[in-house]
Enzyme design. Structure first.
Site: not given
Length: 408
Positions: A155, A211
């Protein structure tokens, strides 16, 4: 000619520069499960356990999902302890994973599956105050490889000021490669820093936007590129990127997880739109909702072998938008290795409004008078043979996805 069409993309990859993660893993888009929306509201509870992983892995085998290509069992930002061990290494949360991560991964491997774990290129992960891998790429790569990890998602949170994302991901990629263990590397930098121009040189898949959450439409409240976080928002953004110019073997655009049939917000038709487009884009098919005790409805979505074949087509390219009409109805198409085309006619309008959509065969690059056999990939049926064009009535928030094969 088919053989040439298959080989050309492969030669392009080999000749287009340095590929720091060209380790033979991920020639086709990965398929599997991620923990994010299972026993959890897509990260809201920050939940995963040893028992959950074992039960999902067992269910994937028992329900024969492995035969369709579902191989990866991946944990997201939920598995790590909040501190490193005395040697400075990553360690699993002892309460959730009392036997440690190496034991769990060995069990997953014993079922013929692969295991993936999450970390971050920054100092902390995005949730749970867990350690990121910044400053420890080599140590963390060694630890993950020693455990037998097959897939690493990195991430993009909590990066030190002034750092360059491409440089950080390259460092981690090289550290993973240096372990000698073939590991699929997933870049999750949310589409920032022009990742579409370099992502395939660093990892096998790279996120192209913020996201995804389980809605048809959701405003852009997260970090990253894109128009929003819902299914339709991602489709709109992907249309601007021309995916066929970016996707190649060992390098796949990642629109984020499939959130198939998430309760209430992802009904069947919206989930079918999601699976259809992810497959047309040759995107990773990583289902984040529960794969245990599949209903017939859910199985029909994620285990459709004809749609999966579009995603896994060895030509390794992606579909593009052909047109968008004034009423926002659209057509998309993807060339397949056998010379046929996967096509989506898409009606994004309200669920209670159907629309007539016409596609001319000339819009696929075929002669205007071509005759084309059409097979519906969701009903597994031959629709018929059409000369010049096809017109279909498509329900709102739905697709007509078919394989078009020219017969003359």
């Amino acid at each position: 000619m088919v053989a040439v069409a298959v080989l050309l993309p492969l030669l392009t990859v080999l000749l287009s520069g340095v590929h720091s993660y060209d380790n033979g893993v991920g020639a086709l888009p990965p398929m599997g499960w991620n923990s994010w929306c299972t026993d959890d509201a897509c990260g809201a509870r920050d939940y995963c356990t040893d028992r959950e992983v074992r039960s999902v892995a067992e269910a994937m085998v028992a329900q024969n999902l492995t035969a369709l290509g579902y191989r990866y069992v991946n944990l997201d930002d939920c598995w790590s302890a909040q501190t490193r061990d005395a040697q400075g290494r990553l360690q699993a949360d002892a309460k959730r994973f009392p036997n440690g991560m190496k034991s769990l991964i060995s069990y997953v491997h014993s079922l013929g599956l692969k295991m993936g774990l999450y970390t971050c290129v920054g100092t902390k992960t995005c949730r749970g105050d867990r350690p990121g891998s910044y400053g420890n790429y080599e140590l963390d790569a060694q630890t993950l490889a020693e455990w037998g990890v097959d897939f690493v998602k990195a991430d993009n949170c909590n990066r030190p000021s002034g750092t360059d994302g491409k440089d950080l991901y390259e460092q981690f990629s090289q550290a993973l490669n240096a372990t000698g263990r073939p590991i699929l590397f997933s870049l999750c930098n949310w589409g920032d820093e022009d990742v579409t121009s370099w992502g395939a040189d660093v990892g096998q898949m790279f996120r192209i936007q913020m996201d995804h959450i389980p809605f048809w439409h959701f405003p852009p409240l997260a970090a990253g590129e894109g128009f929003g976080q819902g299914v339709y928002d991602i489709i709109r953004y992907m249309a601007t990127l021309k995916p066929s110019t970016i996707v190649k073997p060992y390098g796949y655009m990642d629109p984020d997880f499939l959130e198939t049939l998430f309760p209430v917000t992802m009904p069947y038709n919206v989930s079918r739109v999601e699976v259809s487009f992810w497959s047309l884009w040759s995107a990773p098919l990583l289902v984040a909702t529960d794969l245990r005790h599949l209903s017939q409805e859910k199985r029909s979505l994620i285990a459709n072998h004809e749609v999966i074949a579009v995603d896994q087509d060895p030509l390794c390219t992606a579909g593009d938008q052909l047109f968008e009409n004034a009423d926002h109805t659209q057509a998309w198409a993807k060339p397949l290795h056998d010379g046929s085309m996967a096509v989506i006619l898409f009606n994004p309008n309200s669920a209670d409004s159907s629309a007539s959509i016409t596609l001319q065969w000339s819009q696929l690059g075929w002669p205007s008078d071509a005759t084309v056999a059409v097979r519906d990939l969701w009903t597994h049926s031959q629709v018929g043979s059409f000369s010049g064009s096809i017109t279909r009535q498509v329900a709102g928030h739905d697709v007509f996805m078919f394989r078009a094969t020219r017969t003359q």
